[in-house]
Design a protein around this motif. Structure first.
Motif, PDB file in Angstrom:
ATOM      1  N   LEU A  78      -3.168   7.657  -4.936  1.00 25.83           N
ATOM      2  CA  LEU A  78      -2.043   6.732  -5.069  1.00 25.83           C
ATOM      3  C   LEU A  78      -1.920   6.223  -6.498  1.00 25.83           C
ATOM      4  O   LEU A  78      -0.802   6.008  -6.999  1.00 25.83           O
ATOM      5  N   ASP A  79      -3.040   6.051  -7.172  1.00 29.74           N
ATOM      6  CA  ASP A  79      -3.020   5.566  -8.551  1.00 29.74           C
ATOM      7  C   ASP A  79      -2.403   6.570  -9.521  1.00 29.74           C
ATOM      8  O   ASP A  79      -2.152   6.232 -10.686  1.00 29.74           O
ATOM      9  N   LYS A  80      -2.147   7.781  -9.049  1.00 28.13           N
ATOM     10  CA  LYS A  80      -1.500   8.779  -9.902  1.00 28.13           C
ATOM     11  C   LYS A  80       0.024   8.611  -9.942  1.00 28.13           C
ATOM     12  O   LYS A  80       0.729   9.490 -10.442  1.00 28.13           O
ATOM     13  N   GLY A  81       0.518   7.509  -9.387  1.00 32.31           N
ATOM     14  CA  GLY A  81       1.956   7.248  -9.459  1.00 32.31           C
ATOM     15  C   GLY A  81       2.664   7.243  -8.125  1.00 32.31           C
ATOM     16  O   GLY A  81       3.881   7.432  -8.081  1.00 32.31           O
ATOM     17  N   TYR A  82       1.922   6.977  -7.035  1.00 27.45           N
ATOM     18  CA  TYR A  82       2.491   7.061  -5.695  1.00 27.45           C
ATOM     19  C   TYR A  82       2.361   5.741  -4.934  1.00 27.45           C
ATOM     20  O   TYR A  82       1.628   4.833  -5.321  1.00 27.45           O
ATOM     21  N   ARG A  83       3.085   5.706  -3.810  1.00 27.14           N
ATOM     22  CA  ARG A  83       2.896   4.659  -2.800  1.00 27.14           C
ATOM     23  C   ARG A  83       2.752   5.336  -1.444  1.00 27.14           C
ATOM     24  O   ARG A  83       3.378   6.373  -1.192  1.00 27.14           O
ATOM     25  N   ASP A  84       1.934   4.731  -0.588  1.00 30.31           N
ATOM     26  CA  ASP A  84       1.810   5.199   0.784  1.00 30.31           C
ATOM     27  C   ASP A  84       2.946   4.585   1.588  1.00 30.31           C
ATOM     28  O   ASP A  84       3.085   3.356   1.664  1.00 30.31           O
ATOM     29  N   ALA A  85       3.796   5.426   2.202  1.00 33.74           N
ATOM     30  CA  ALA A  85       5.009   4.936   2.863  1.00 33.74           C
ATOM     31  C   ALA A  85       4.697   3.940   3.969  1.00 33.74           C
ATOM     32  O   ALA A  85       5.374   2.910   4.108  1.00 33.74           O
ATOM     33  N   ALA A  86       3.681   4.217   4.780  1.00 34.87           N
ATOM     34  CA  ALA A  86       3.340   3.310   5.887  1.00 34.87           C
ATOM     35  C   ALA A  86       2.873   1.961   5.350  1.00 34.87           C
ATOM     36  O   ALA A  86       3.219   0.899   5.894  1.00 34.87           O
ATOM     37  N   ARG A 142      -1.804  -4.035   4.585  1.00 31.14           N
ATOM     38  CA  ARG A 142      -1.070  -2.916   5.163  1.00 31.14           C
ATOM     39  C   ARG A 142      -0.280  -3.316   6.405  1.00 31.14           C
ATOM     40  O   ARG A 142       0.450  -2.511   6.985  1.00 31.14           O
ATOM     41  N   TRP A 143      -0.422  -4.563   6.855  1.00 33.56           N
ATOM     42  CA  TRP A 143       0.418  -5.132   7.903  1.00 33.56           C
ATOM     43  C   TRP A 143       1.684  -5.785   7.331  1.00 33.56           C
ATOM     44  O   TRP A 143       2.564  -6.174   8.077  1.00 33.56           O
ATOM     45  N   ILE A 144       1.726  -5.954   6.026  1.00 31.35           N
ATOM     46  CA  ILE A 144       2.791  -6.732   5.396  1.00 31.35           C
ATOM     47  C   ILE A 144       3.731  -5.805   4.647  1.00 31.35           C
ATOM     48  O   ILE A 144       3.309  -5.030   3.786  1.00 31.35           O
ATOM     49  N   SER A 145       5.008  -5.887   4.954  1.00 29.66           N
ATOM     50  CA  SER A 145       5.998  -5.039   4.294  1.00 29.66           C
ATOM     51  C   SER A 145       6.228  -5.499   2.865  1.00 29.66           C
ATOM     52  O   SER A 145       6.372  -6.683   2.594  1.00 29.66           O
ATOM     53  N   ASP A 146       6.234  -4.534   1.948  1.00 29.84           N
ATOM     54  CA  ASP A 146       6.573  -4.840   0.564  1.00 29.84           C
ATOM     55  C   ASP A 146       7.523  -3.775   0.016  1.00 29.84           C
ATOM     56  O   ASP A 146       7.406  -3.324  -1.123  1.00 29.84           O
TER      57      ASP A 146
END
Length: 337
Positions: free
Chosen positions: A268-276, A98-102
């Motif tokens: 999140l596994d329902k098709g999402y990403r956490d923006a942060a 979560r420190w690494i941008s993807d």
């Protein structure tokens, strides 16, 4: 006369066996809690009280796990060192990404939308700060939690409706009220009420040039005690799934959960990403803001977006008279077909 014994070098005395056993016991006692914590985090064994509360502090535990590892190495305790190293690596693998941008690529020809989440702490959050943030960051949409009738009146008096004139609002006394304010036209999709009586305002937002957008102001029950932990688990599993072939779903608000909670990862596994998490800002703590609380900060507030949505930036901002910080995100919506 010098004897052979007099010429032999003196060997260091071995520590007594009892002392060696004592040190081994101490090192194992230091290591075992971190091993248990790592197993619980990796296997998703964070259900019930107090596991739901404790697992939120996993990043701090990951850092602290270096202490028994160093002690085991310095005292030459091989197996405690190996076991603790495995636990440390497992915890690091959970938290460091979560420190690494993807963020990757953005949708071609996408439309930028700037969103914000504000937990108003039973309607008490400072309305001037909210309006100032909306103007400063050119916010297009705000999701409010713990939204009361008094908060609605204060926001109107401070000028929020002049900037974000469209709203779906469900003011309630206490902590269950919810609202979505928008620069763009909205349609009221109702109030998703959980059995706990917590609820979420739902809005369809018509963003020019973008696909249809559905927004919910997220706020499941707070897991503040044993009873709350149970109702939080029942509430959060009801968060809606993304609809990859339809409207873009945005879940914005106070999830009362971090990336270390198995049930939040299931959302999140329902098709999402956490923006942060996408932009490497996953350690931006949003709670508690109240400086009287001596609690390490954790990330309970999130902007969760359909995987089709691009993420440019995420930041958190002080919110006087609330126990949460506001969360801001700049997103890129896919264009309308």
């Amino acid at each position: 006369m010098v004897t052979t014994e007099d010429t032999l070098p003196l060997l260091p005395a071995k520590p007594p066996r009892r002392r060696r056993r004592w040190w081994s016991a101490v090192v194992w006692l230091m290591a075992v809690p971190f091993v248990i914590w790592a197993a619980a985090r990796v296997l998703g064994l964070d259900s019930g009280f107090p596991a739901v509360q404790l697992i939120a502090f996993t990043p701090y535990v990951a850092a602290a796990s270096l202490v028994p590892l160093v002690v085991a190495v310095l005292t030459k305790r091989l197996w405690p060192a190996v076991v603790t190293a495995v636990a440390t690596i497992a915890l690091a693998a959970c938290v460091l990404p979560r420190w690494i941008s993807d963020s990757g690529t953005e949708p071609d020809g996408g439309t930028v939308i700037r969103v914000m989440s504000v937990n108003m702490l039973m309607g008490g959050a400072d309305p001037k700060t909210i309006v100032d943030l909306v103007k400063q960051y050119d916010v297009d949409l705000v999701a409010f939690q713990e939204y009361t009738a008094e908060a609605k009146a204060a926001l109107a008096q401070t000028g929020l409706e002049a900037v974000l004139p469209n709203a779906v609002s469900y003011p309630r006394p206490g902590v269950t009220g919810s609202a979505v304010y928008s620069r763009f036209p909205v349609s009221d999709l109702g109030y998703r009420e959980f059995p706990s009586s917590f609820g979420q305002a739902q809005a369809a937002v018509r963003v020019p040039g973008a696909v249809d957008v559905r927004v919910e102001s997220v706020h499941p029950c707070a897991p503040s005690n044993s009873r709350g932990a149970g109702c939080w688990e029942r509430d959060i599993v009801q968060e809606p799934a993304a609809t990859p072939g339809g409207a873009v779903n945005l879940l914005i608000g106070d999830f009362n959960a971090t990336l270390d909670h198995e049930k939040f990862r299931a959302v999140l596994d329902k098709g999402y990403r956490d923006a942060a998490d996408v932009v490497g800002a996953g350690f931006e703590a949003s709670w508690p803001y109240d400086e009287r609380w001596f609690i390490p900060g954790v990330t309970l507030d999130h902007v969760v977006a359909d995987k089709r949505v691009g993420v440019r930036k995420v930041s958190v901002h002080l919110m006087p008279n609330s126990d949460h910080k506001a969360v801001f995100a700049e997103l890129v919506l896919p264009k309308a077909q």
